[in-house]
Design a protein around this motif. Structure first.
Motif, PDB file in Angstrom:
ATOM      1  N   UNK A 117      -0.926   9.744  -5.075  1.00 13.23           N
ATOM      2  CA  UNK A 117      -0.102   9.159  -3.948  1.00 13.23           C
ATOM      3  C   UNK A 117       1.508   9.583  -4.386  1.00 13.23           C
ATOM      4  N   UNK A 118       1.949   9.989  -3.101  1.00 10.82           N
ATOM      5  CA  UNK A 118       3.119  10.391  -3.029  1.00 10.82           C
ATOM      6  C   UNK A 118       4.265   9.509  -3.307  1.00 10.82           C
ATOM      7  N   UNK A 119       4.078   8.357  -2.567  1.00 13.47           N
ATOM      8  CA  UNK A 119       4.924   7.174  -2.693  1.00 13.47           C
ATOM      9  C   UNK A 119       4.135   5.942  -2.595  1.00 13.47           C
ATOM     10  N   UNK A 120       4.636   5.012  -3.182  1.00 15.44           N
ATOM     11  CA  UNK A 120       3.705   3.574  -3.077  1.00 15.44           C
ATOM     12  C   UNK A 120       4.923   2.442  -3.064  1.00 15.44           C
ATOM     13  N   UNK A 144       1.539   5.375   2.159  1.00 17.25           N
ATOM     14  CA  UNK A 144       1.548   6.210   3.531  1.00 17.25           C
ATOM     15  C   UNK A 144       1.400   7.492   3.250  1.00 17.25           C
ATOM     16  N   UNK A 145       1.222   7.822   1.913  1.00 18.49           N
ATOM     17  CA  UNK A 145       1.116   9.199   1.544  1.00 18.49           C
ATOM     18  C   UNK A 145      -0.038   9.374   0.442  1.00 18.49           C
ATOM     19  N   UNK A 179      -3.069   4.575   2.784  1.00 16.86           N
ATOM     20  CA  UNK A 179      -3.795   3.335   2.589  1.00 16.86           C
ATOM     21  C   UNK A 179      -2.538   2.313   2.711  1.00 16.86           C
ATOM     22  N   UNK A 180      -2.446   1.807   3.960  1.00 14.38           N
ATOM     23  CA  UNK A 180      -1.463   1.019   4.174  1.00 14.38           C
ATOM     24  C   UNK A 180      -1.714  -0.650   3.832  1.00 14.38           C
ATOM     25  N   UNK A 195       0.372  -0.413   9.900  1.00 13.82           N
ATOM     26  CA  UNK A 195       1.723   0.290   9.547  1.00 13.82           C
ATOM     27  C   UNK A 195       2.102   0.010   8.148  1.00 13.82           C
ATOM     28  N   UNK A 196       2.883   0.967   7.492  1.00 15.23           N
ATOM     29  CA  UNK A 196       3.431   0.732   6.215  1.00 15.23           C
ATOM     30  C   UNK A 196       4.905   0.179   6.383  1.00 15.23           C
ATOM     31  N   UNK A 197       4.911  -1.083   6.378  1.00 17.80           N
ATOM     32  CA  UNK A 197       6.085  -1.928   6.545  1.00 17.80           C
ATOM     33  C   UNK A 197       6.618  -2.544   5.451  1.00 17.80           C
ATOM     34  N   UNK A 198       6.698  -1.790   4.237  1.00 18.59           N
ATOM     35  CA  UNK A 198       7.073  -2.265   2.938  1.00 18.59           C
ATOM     36  C   UNK A 198       8.241  -1.565   2.509  1.00 18.59           C
ATOM     37  N   UNK A 199       8.386  -1.954   1.083  1.00 17.42           N
ATOM     38  CA  UNK A 199       9.625  -0.999   0.517  1.00 17.42           C
ATOM     39  C   UNK A 199       8.935  -0.145  -0.404  1.00 17.42           C
ATOM     40  N   UNK A 200       9.405   1.064  -0.508  1.00 19.94           N
ATOM     41  CA  UNK A 200       9.016   2.058  -1.366  1.00 19.94           C
ATOM     42  C   UNK A 200       9.490   1.740  -2.692  1.00 19.94           C
TER      43      UNK A 200
END
Length: 546
Positions: A85-88, A95-96, A106-107, A157-162
């Motif tokens: 995973x690039x970011x989670x 999202x990546x 994997x949203x 949608x990925x609507x969270x915090x990284x």
């Protein structure tokens, strides 16, 4: 829109610091490795050592992506085997993500593929650029080396915090061996913008590359309230006037509370600078203006004297600022002529410490003794914005003068200074009547006036200059910016001028010899070519191809 619009966080791989906003990371079993980045002297985050959960963990407040509209851009080398995973987010939504050689998101719930197989880029020893955009409606676009390689429609949608970069939360599922130039926007970048980021990071003829920092032009203001930054230790800062516009010209951001009063200060154009100390949002604020002084009535009274500030008597000190001088000496070659940039002290021997612009093209420190000090500047001080710094070391009585980040001269005073508390420190105006009528108020604009109660090192001064300096001068434009250049250089070509907020770029067409001048970075799509040297009115000369 410009590339810096809605940028939330940016990491260049050189440290744990967010070079744009305030989202510092903890490098957990990851090192900032110098010399491993995209070009000579550049760095990256090294994930090859350590144990489980090798990640850059975002501290305090995670990077917000609440709206669902976002873009993530990064470079990686050595894509890890298996999933990654690039970011989670903290709950491992991503999202990546790569799963079973497929790129996707994997949203929440299961993994959704964009249809791109990463087998061709897995294990490469070269750098690869990857980007993903996501809308609040759950539409994703994926890019590899500037090309759109797949999309997903109507997913969650990925609507969270990284929360993490380069790995899942609490897992050994890292994305790649090396990661650098990580950037997050709270908007969906266009395909052209993503390609510009990719193309401008390609090696130049000298082997260097353009970091994203060269595309997101705003420089960094000094942190307020003695905040920490990767490029300067603010612990000794006792006065900090950003001077970003007339309304805040006398506001002290040092945390010491020395806000003064301004007189006849106006707002003029300045260097574009970024400051999270004035932040109204997570990305901070952008300033394109400065405080201007008219040479007559304009000045700032800090309301505090040198002794109270800790830089009086023979105490060590550093004073530094940016200035754009309109004039340098209103009285020409008169023997005692000059314009007061700042003053502290009194008109008695060694009790004064006033910096003047002096004839011709000199800086002068006045001490009201035979021990006054003058230094000649290497370039015309009226040629635009320049950075000035003075340091004084009380133990050696040595003063160093810096100009645009470089040490210009060193001078040793014959005896200790005794800067007086008689008058307030002023910017742009003298404190006393002598010498009669020959000294004038400052004429020009200023930014980032700071005083430290210690002598900053040459490395500190250079670091400040590098973090705040203007971008390299663009190539001159042979056409007015308002004129459509397409008719001049053949069908299919338009000017790319992202740094001036244009939405146009140079598009590929059949190979056509032409001469082209541009203002801003020049980007060509792959397999296109400039086959004729471009000769500019200023005498600069270049050729290029890609």
């Amino acid at each position: 829109m410009a590339l810096w619009d809605d940028l939330v966080a940016y990491y260049n791989g050189a440290s744990k610091y967010d070079s744009w906003g305030r989202y510092e990371v903890n490098l957990n079993h990851v090192t900032a490795a110098a010399g491993t980045g995209l070009g000579p002297g550049l760095s990256s985050w090294d994930y090859t050592a350590g144990t489980i959960e090798k990640a850059a963990v975002v501290q305090d407040v995670n990077i917000p992506c609440d709206s669902g509209n976002l873009t993530i851009s990064m470079w990686f080398k050595g894509l890890a085997s298996g999933n990654g995973s690039g970011v989670t987010a903290a709950d491992n939504r991503s999202p990546l993500r790569i799963a079973s050689d497929e790129l996707g998101t994997k949203p929440g719930g299961g993994f959704v593929s964009c249809g791109y197989d990463v087998s061709d880029i897995r294990g490469l020893s070269t750098w690869t650029h990857i980007a993903v955009t996501c809308t609040g409606a759950g539409d994703y676009e994926y890019y590899i080396n500037g090309d759109n390689v797949g999309s997903i429609s109507s997913a969650a949608a990925f609507d969270d915090h990284i929360a993490r970069i380069g790995n899942l939360n609490g897992s050994d599922d890292e994305f790649a061996d090396y990661i650098t130039e990580v950037a997050v926007w709270s908007r969906v970048l266009t395909s052209d913008e993503i390609e510009v980021i990719y193309l401008n990071s390609q090696p130049r003829l000298d082997g260097s590359v353009a970091e994203l920092s060269l595309l997101i032009k705003p420089r960094q203001m000094m942190p307020g309230d003695k905040g920490e930054a990767a490029w300067i230790n603010m612990s000794g800062n006792v006065l900090l006037y950003h001077l970003s516009d007339a309304s805040v010209s006398a506001v002290d951001s040092s945390g010491e509370g020395h806000t003064g009063t301004s007189n006849s200060i106006t707002t003029g154009s300045g260097l574009m600078m970024h400051s999270s100390s004035f932040a109204t949002s997570s990305a901070g604020s952008i300033y394109e203006s400065a405080s201007s002084f008219d040479g007559a009535a304009s000045y700032i009274d800090t309301g505090v004297d040198a002794v109270t500030l800790g830089v009086g008597g023979n105490n060590s000190r550093t004073i530094l600022f940016w200035a754009e001088a309109s004039t340098w000496d209103l009285n020409g070659a008169s023997g005692d002529a000059g314009e007061v940039i700042f003053t502290m002290g009194a008109d008695a021997e060694y009790e004064d410490f006033t910096l003047l612009s002096w004839y011709p093209n000199k800086l002068k420190i006045n001490t009201f003794s035979d021990d006054d000090y003058e230094v000649i500047l290497p370039t015309s001080p009226t040629n635009g914005w320049n950075h000035y710094a003075l340091t004084y070391n009380s133990s050696t009585r040595r003063m160093k003068t810096f100009y645009n980040g470089n040490l210009l001269d060193t001078y040793r005073f014959a005896q200790d200074l005794d800067t007086s508390p008689t008058n307030d420190i002023k910017i742009g105006e003298k404190n006393y009547t002598l010498p009669g009528g020959l000294w004038n108020n400052w004429t020009g604009s200023m930014l980032e006036f700071a005083v430290f109660a210690d002598p900053l090192s040459s490395v500190d001064i250079k670091s400040i200059y590098d973090a705040q300096k203007p971008p390299p001068l663009p190539l001159p434009c042979i056409l007015p910016e308002s004129e459509n250049a397409g008719s001049r250089i053949g069908p299919g070509f338009v000017i790319n001028n992202y740094l001036n907020s244009s939405n146009q770029r140079l598009r590929r067409a059949p190979q056509v010899p032409f001469v082209l001048g541009v203002k801003g970075p020049l980007s060509l799509r792959r397999n296109s070519r400039i086959s004729t040297p471009a000769i500019y009115p200023t005498g600069s000369f270049c050729t290029g191809s890609s």
